[in-house]
Design a protein around this motif. Structure first.
Motif, PDB file in Angstrom:
ATOM      1  N   LYS A  34       4.524 -16.463  12.889  1.00  0.00           N
ATOM      2  CA  LYS A  34       4.046 -15.109  13.151  1.00  0.00           C
ATOM      3  C   LYS A  34       4.525 -14.141  12.078  1.00  0.00           C
ATOM      4  CE  LYS A  34       3.645 -15.332  18.213  1.00  0.00           C
ATOM      5  NZ  LYS A  34       4.158 -14.791  19.500  1.00  0.00           N
ATOM      6  N   VAL A  35       5.785 -14.290  11.683  1.00  0.00           N
ATOM      7  CA  VAL A  35       6.330 -13.418  10.629  1.00  0.00           C
ATOM      8  C   VAL A  35       5.551 -13.601   9.333  1.00  0.00           C
ATOM      9  CG1 VAL A  35       8.326 -12.946   9.157  1.00  0.00           C
ATOM     10  CG2 VAL A  35       8.644 -13.319  11.608  1.00  0.00           C
ATOM     11  N   ALA A  36       5.304 -14.862   8.956  1.00  0.00           N
ATOM     12  CA  ALA A  36       4.584 -15.144   7.712  1.00  0.00           C
ATOM     13  C   ALA A  36       3.165 -14.601   7.764  1.00  0.00           C
ATOM     14  CB  ALA A  36       4.565 -16.648   7.453  1.00  0.00           C
ATOM     15  N   LEU A  37       2.457 -14.833   8.884  1.00  0.00           N
ATOM     16  CA  LEU A  37       1.080 -14.371   9.010  1.00  0.00           C
ATOM     17  C   LEU A  37       0.997 -12.848   8.986  1.00  0.00           C
ATOM     18  CD1 LEU A  37      -1.905 -14.986   9.479  1.00  0.00           C
ATOM     19  CD2 LEU A  37      -1.449 -15.048  11.940  1.00  0.00           C
ATOM     20  N   ARG A  38       1.864 -12.210   9.743  1.00  0.00           N
ATOM     21  CA  ARG A  38       1.847 -10.751   9.787  1.00  0.00           C
ATOM     22  C   ARG A  38       2.238 -10.152   8.449  1.00  0.00           C
ATOM     23  NH1 ARG A  38       4.523  -9.975  15.874  1.00  0.00           N
ATOM     24  NH2 ARG A  38       2.562 -10.380  16.990  1.00  0.00           N
ATOM     25  N   SER A  39       3.153 -10.811   7.728  1.00  0.00           N
ATOM     26  CA  SER A  39       3.540 -10.337   6.402  1.00  0.00           C
ATOM     27  C   SER A  39       2.364 -10.386   5.446  1.00  0.00           C
ATOM     28  CB  SER A  39       4.698 -11.173   5.856  1.00  0.00           C
ATOM     29  OG  SER A  39       5.855 -11.044   6.648  1.00  0.00           O
ATOM     30  N   ILE A  40       1.628 -11.501   5.460  1.00  0.00           N
ATOM     31  CA  ILE A  40       0.485 -11.654   4.557  1.00  0.00           C
ATOM     32  C   ILE A  40      -0.589 -10.617   4.857  1.00  0.00           C
ATOM     33  CG2 ILE A  40      -1.433 -13.183   3.941  1.00  0.00           C
ATOM     34  CD1 ILE A  40       0.506 -15.529   4.250  1.00  0.00           C
ATOM     35  N   VAL A  41      -0.882 -10.407   6.151  1.00  0.00           N
ATOM     36  CA  VAL A  41      -1.871  -9.399   6.536  1.00  0.00           C
ATOM     37  C   VAL A  41      -1.447  -8.014   6.042  1.00  0.00           C
ATOM     38  CG1 VAL A  41      -2.924  -8.185   8.483  1.00  0.00           C
ATOM     39  CG2 VAL A  41      -2.704 -10.683   8.535  1.00  0.00           C
ATOM     40  N   TYR A  42      -0.196  -7.679   6.281  1.00  0.00           N
ATOM     41  CA  TYR A  42       0.318  -6.375   5.843  1.00  0.00           C
ATOM     42  C   TYR A  42       0.246  -6.247   4.321  1.00  0.00           C
ATOM     43  CZ  TYR A  42       3.617  -2.611   4.859  1.00  0.00           C
ATOM     44  OH  TYR A  42       4.208  -1.457   4.375  1.00  0.00           O
ATOM     45  N   PHE A  43       0.680  -7.297   3.600  1.00  0.00           N
ATOM     46  CA  PHE A  43       0.667  -7.266   2.137  1.00  0.00           C
ATOM     47  C   PHE A  43      -0.740  -7.030   1.597  1.00  0.00           C
ATOM     48  CE2 PHE A  43       4.542 -10.334   2.063  1.00  0.00           C
ATOM     49  CZ  PHE A  43       5.362  -9.289   2.423  1.00  0.00           C
ATOM     50  N   LEU A  62      10.730  -0.460  -3.134  1.00  0.00           N
ATOM     51  CA  LEU A  62      10.612   0.350  -1.932  1.00  0.00           C
ATOM     52  C   LEU A  62       9.536  -0.214  -1.001  1.00  0.00           C
ATOM     53  CD1 LEU A  62      11.520   2.841  -0.402  1.00  0.00           C
ATOM     54  CD2 LEU A  62       9.870   4.196  -1.705  1.00  0.00           C
ATOM     55  N   GLY A  63       8.447  -0.710  -1.595  1.00  0.00           N
ATOM     56  CA  GLY A  63       7.367  -1.284  -0.791  1.00  0.00           C
ATOM     57  C   GLY A  63       7.823  -2.470   0.032  1.00  0.00           C
ATOM     58  N   ASN A  64       8.704  -3.292  -0.534  1.00  0.00           N
ATOM     59  CA  ASN A  64       9.183  -4.462   0.203  1.00  0.00           C
ATOM     60  C   ASN A  64      10.242  -4.100   1.235  1.00  0.00           C
ATOM     61  OD1 ASN A  64       7.743  -6.853  -0.881  1.00  0.00           O
ATOM     62  ND2 ASN A  64       8.512  -6.058  -2.808  1.00  0.00           N
ATOM     63  N   ALA A  65      10.990  -3.028   0.981  1.00  0.00           N
ATOM     64  CA  ALA A  65      11.926  -2.536   1.996  1.00  0.00           C
ATOM     65  C   ALA A  65      11.147  -2.013   3.208  1.00  0.00           C
ATOM     66  CB  ALA A  65      12.807  -1.437   1.411  1.00  0.00           C
ATOM     67  N   VAL A  66      10.092  -1.245   2.935  1.00  0.00           N
ATOM     68  CA  VAL A  66       9.254  -0.727   4.019  1.00  0.00           C
ATOM     69  C   VAL A  66       8.574  -1.868   4.765  1.00  0.00           C
ATOM     70  CG1 VAL A  66       7.193   0.655   4.538  1.00  0.00           C
ATOM     71  CG2 VAL A  66       8.878   1.500   2.894  1.00  0.00           C
ATOM     72  N   ALA A  67       8.128  -2.880   4.025  1.00  0.00           N
ATOM     73  CA  ALA A  67       7.468  -4.031   4.656  1.00  0.00           C
ATOM     74  C   ALA A  67       8.387  -4.722   5.650  1.00  0.00           C
ATOM     75  CB  ALA A  67       7.007  -5.022   3.587  1.00  0.00           C
ATOM     76  N   ALA A 123       8.774 -13.140   0.142  1.00  0.00           N
ATOM     77  CA  ALA A 123       7.339 -13.291  -0.114  1.00  0.00           C
ATOM     78  C   ALA A 123       6.759 -12.024  -0.721  1.00  0.00           C
ATOM     79  CB  ALA A 123       6.614 -13.638   1.182  1.00  0.00           C
ATOM     80  N   GLY A 124       7.326 -10.881  -0.347  1.00  0.00           N
ATOM     81  CA  GLY A 124       6.820  -9.619  -0.868  1.00  0.00           C
ATOM     82  C   GLY A 124       6.932  -9.487  -2.365  1.00  0.00           C
ATOM     83  N   TYR A 125       7.922 -10.139  -2.972  1.00  0.00           N
ATOM     84  CA  TYR A 125       8.091 -10.035  -4.421  1.00  0.00           C
ATOM     85  C   TYR A 125       7.093 -10.884  -5.189  1.00  0.00           C
ATOM     86  CZ  TYR A 125      11.994  -6.952  -4.133  1.00  0.00           C
ATOM     87  OH  TYR A 125      12.751  -5.839  -3.908  1.00  0.00           O
ATOM     88  N   SER A 126       6.214 -11.564  -4.471  1.00  0.00           N
ATOM     89  CA  SER A 126       5.095 -12.235  -5.111  1.00  0.00           C
ATOM     90  C   SER A 126       3.756 -11.689  -4.626  1.00  0.00           C
ATOM     91  CB  SER A 126       5.145 -13.744  -4.835  1.00  0.00           C
ATOM     92  OG  SER A 126       6.209 -14.351  -5.526  1.00  0.00           O
ATOM     93  N   PHE A 127       3.717 -11.198  -3.383  1.00  0.00           N
ATOM     94  CA  PHE A 127       2.447 -10.790  -2.784  1.00  0.00           C
ATOM     95  C   PHE A 127       2.346  -9.303  -2.487  1.00  0.00           C
ATOM     96  CE2 PHE A 127       3.057 -15.254  -1.526  1.00  0.00           C
ATOM     97  CZ  PHE A 127       1.878 -15.804  -1.998  1.00  0.00           C
ATOM     98  N   ASN A 128       3.419  -8.547  -2.653  1.00  0.00           N
ATOM     99  CA  ASN A 128       3.391  -7.141  -2.252  1.00  0.00           C
ATOM    100  C   ASN A 128       3.942  -6.253  -3.363  1.00  0.00           C
ATOM    101  OD1 ASN A 128       2.990  -4.961  -0.422  1.00  0.00           O
ATOM    102  ND2 ASN A 128       5.161  -5.007   0.112  1.00  0.00           N
ATOM    103  N   LEU A 129       3.320  -6.310  -4.525  1.00  0.00           N
ATOM    104  CA  LEU A 129       3.757  -5.526  -5.680  1.00  0.00           C
ATOM    105  C   LEU A 129       2.895  -4.267  -5.793  1.00  0.00           C
ATOM    106  CD1 LEU A 129       4.223  -8.485  -8.189  1.00  0.00           C
ATOM    107  CD2 LEU A 129       5.949  -7.401  -6.734  1.00  0.00           C
ATOM    108  N   ASP A 130       3.200  -3.283  -4.959  1.00  0.00           N
ATOM    109  CA  ASP A 130       2.369  -2.082  -4.875  1.00  0.00           C
ATOM    110  C   ASP A 130       2.392  -1.271  -6.170  1.00  0.00           C
ATOM    111  OD1 ASP A 130       1.893  -2.703  -2.146  1.00  0.00           O
ATOM    112  OD2 ASP A 130       3.810  -1.810  -1.618  1.00  0.00           O
ATOM    113  N   GLY A 131       3.584  -1.111  -6.763  1.00  0.00           N
ATOM    114  CA  GLY A 131       3.680  -0.368  -8.010  1.00  0.00           C
ATOM    115  C   GLY A 131       2.909  -1.036  -9.137  1.00  0.00           C
ATOM    116  N   THR A 132       2.951  -2.360  -9.171  1.00  0.00           N
ATOM    117  CA  THR A 132       2.218  -3.101 -10.192  1.00  0.00           C
ATOM    118  C   THR A 132       0.719  -2.959  -9.999  1.00  0.00           C
ATOM    119  OG1 THR A 132       4.031  -4.688 -10.364  1.00  0.00           O
ATOM    120  CG2 THR A 132       1.905  -5.373 -11.238  1.00  0.00           C
ATOM    121  N   CYS A 133       0.259  -2.914  -8.742  1.00  0.00           N
ATOM    122  CA  CYS A 133      -1.168  -2.739  -8.473  1.00  0.00           C
ATOM    123  C   CYS A 133      -1.665  -1.398  -9.000  1.00  0.00           C
ATOM    124  CB  CYS A 133      -1.427  -2.850  -6.967  1.00  0.00           C
ATOM    125  SG  CYS A 133      -1.269  -4.522  -6.300  1.00  0.00           S
TER     126      CYS A 133
END
Length: 459
Positions: A83-92, A401-406, A308-318
């Motif tokens: 559940k954690v992994a799935l919800r993380s991916i959806v959020y990312f 900051l994005g991964n802390a919020v995640a 996982a966020g440091y590979s899939f949740n790079l908001d600043g890079t986007c």
């Protein structure tokens, strides 16, 4: 309530000059001044930043492995990990898509590259840029998936390939949970190793002001104010867009889960400052995980979501990708239709996640995006190469900051803690859940040094 009772309930606060973030700020300011006033001396300070980065990079793989394995091994129901992994991916996916659209909207409104009239044929690709371009062009779409599985796990630890180490750690943790009681000694050993690693990180972290001084002195000494002035509009647009994204998007997300955005930013201020000074979002991995656990986030949720966020949740890079790509097109006088911009957006959704293990970080992601389609000449990346280092600092902060919020959002989604409990700990009105006995430092908002594990990618 008597004074002794009040002192017992409210954590002791250190004096301001004992705070690590104060010394980091001082190191940044002194480094910038040194580079501007004495450029040659500033450039020679690169060794300080590089040594500090190397000291911390050596811990990246083992720390990610221990915190993920330890988190999964403590979860009785493996379905919870799923559940954690799935919800993380959806959020990312939701947040990174918003970041890409956010950047694309701003760059079309501001149009920082208009009027430059650069001839693509006049741009000469340096050897360093050519190396980055080769790294980006050599990635086939299938490698975005195959790079997840390590050829050699020892090599993945040595190279600091976070995504591959994370993949192995998840399998290892699941295996421990499946075996159960016979594997408990191994799980306890991993937990003990985690305490040792965090203790090393805490000791090394005290050298952060020196390392940040060296990195900032080298940056300003090498590029100076002239380079910044040449592309000031792009840099200013990027920083303004990033600040707006943090305020609007992260602020809204935190309010939705019942947290005060300003208090949350202050709670993670040490990690934010080190990400800024070291120009790397990965400096904050251990510190963010520790502070998440301190406010009630479980080990499993903190370890899986942040790693996982440091590979899939790079908001600043986007944001950086959309702004830089469209800036290059505008500078070269290339008009991209709405459909072509959507196509670039689709490519960025993939490329922003596919170069986690590639040397060069955000600039490789940019080169991959530009070279994947024939819409923009690859040589155009030379326009932003000179100032990429300045933008990498900002995108590193937003990524961290994005991964802390995640981590906070996923924990609230899981129902692991309440907003009131998190707020009480963040504001210092109540003791946190991480203690010295756990080997990870007394986790108090005003006294805990961050735990950086840095790479020079700025991703």
């Amino acid at each position: 309530m008597t004074d002794p009772e009040m002192r017992a309930r409210v954590p002791n606060r250190r004096r301001w000059y004992h705070q690590l973030y104060v010394w980091v700020l001082a190191g940044m300011a002194l480094g910038a001044a040194t580079g501007l006033l004495a450029p040659e001396l500033g450039r020679s300070m690169e060794v300080l930043g590089d040594t500090f980065v190397s000291l911390l990079t050596m811990l990246l793989g083992p720390i990610v492995f221990c915190m993920v394995v330890g988190g999964i091994a403590t979860v009785a129901n493996l379905r919870q990990v799923g559940k954690v992994a799935l919800r993380s991916i959806v959020y990312f996916e939701v947040i990174t898509t918003i970041a890409l659209v956010f950047g694309l909207t701003v760059v079309n409104l501001v149009r920082p590259g208009d009027g430059m009239g650069v001839d693509a044929g006049s741009l000469k690709v340096s050897s360093e840029v050519a190396e980055h371009a080769h790294a980006g062009q050599s990635l086939k779409w299938t490698e975005y998936f195959t790079q997840l599985v390590p050829d050699n796990i020892v090599g993945s630890f040595a190279e600091g390939a976070v995504l591959q180490v994370l993949f192995f750690a998840v399998l290892f943790g699941i295996a421990l949970a499946v075996i159960g009681e016979p594997a408990r000694p191994v799980a306890r050993g991993v937990e003990s190793l985690s305490r040792v690693l965090f203790t090393i990180v805490r000791l090394v972290t005290y050298a952060a002001p020196v390392g940040v001084f060296g990195a900032m002195a080298y940056t300003t000494g090498s590029f100076g104010t002239a380079t910044i002035g040449a592309l000031f509009k792009l840099i200013g647009t990027f920083y303004a867009t990033s600040v707006l994204f943090v305020v609007v998007v992260f602020g809204s997300v935190l309010l939705l889960v019942g947290l005060n955005p300003l208090r949350t930013l202050w709670y993670f201020r040490s990690e934010i400052l080190l990400a800024l000074g070291a120009s790397s979002s990965e400096v904050a991995i251990p510190g963010i995980v520790r502070k998440l656990e301190n406010v009630g986030v479980s080990k499993g949720t903190a370890g899986v979501s942040v790693s996982a966020g440091y590979s899939f949740n790079l908001d600043g890079t986007c944001i950086y990708l959309t702004l830089s790509t469209m800036f290059i097109a505008q500078a070269l006088g290339i008009h991209l239709s709405f459909g072509e911009q959507l196509l670039l957006l689709a490519v960025m959704l993939l490329s922003s996640k596919g170069t986690a293990g590639v040397t060069g970080g955000g600039f490789v992601m940019l080169t991959t995006t530009v070279s994947s389609l024939s819409l923009i000449p690859v040589s155009g990346v030379m326009l932003v190469f000179g100032v990429d280092r300045f933008m990498s600092e900002c995108r590193a902060v937003v990524n961290a900051l994005g991964n802390a919020v995640a981590g906070l959002v996923i924990a609230r989604w899981q129902g692991e803690t309440t907003a009131a409990d998190m707020t009480a700990i963040m504001s210092g009105h109540r003791e946190g859940l991480v203690t010295e006995d756990q080997g990870q430092g007394a986790e108090r908002p005003d006294s805990v040094p961050p735990s950086p594990v840095a790479v020079r990618s700025g991703t």
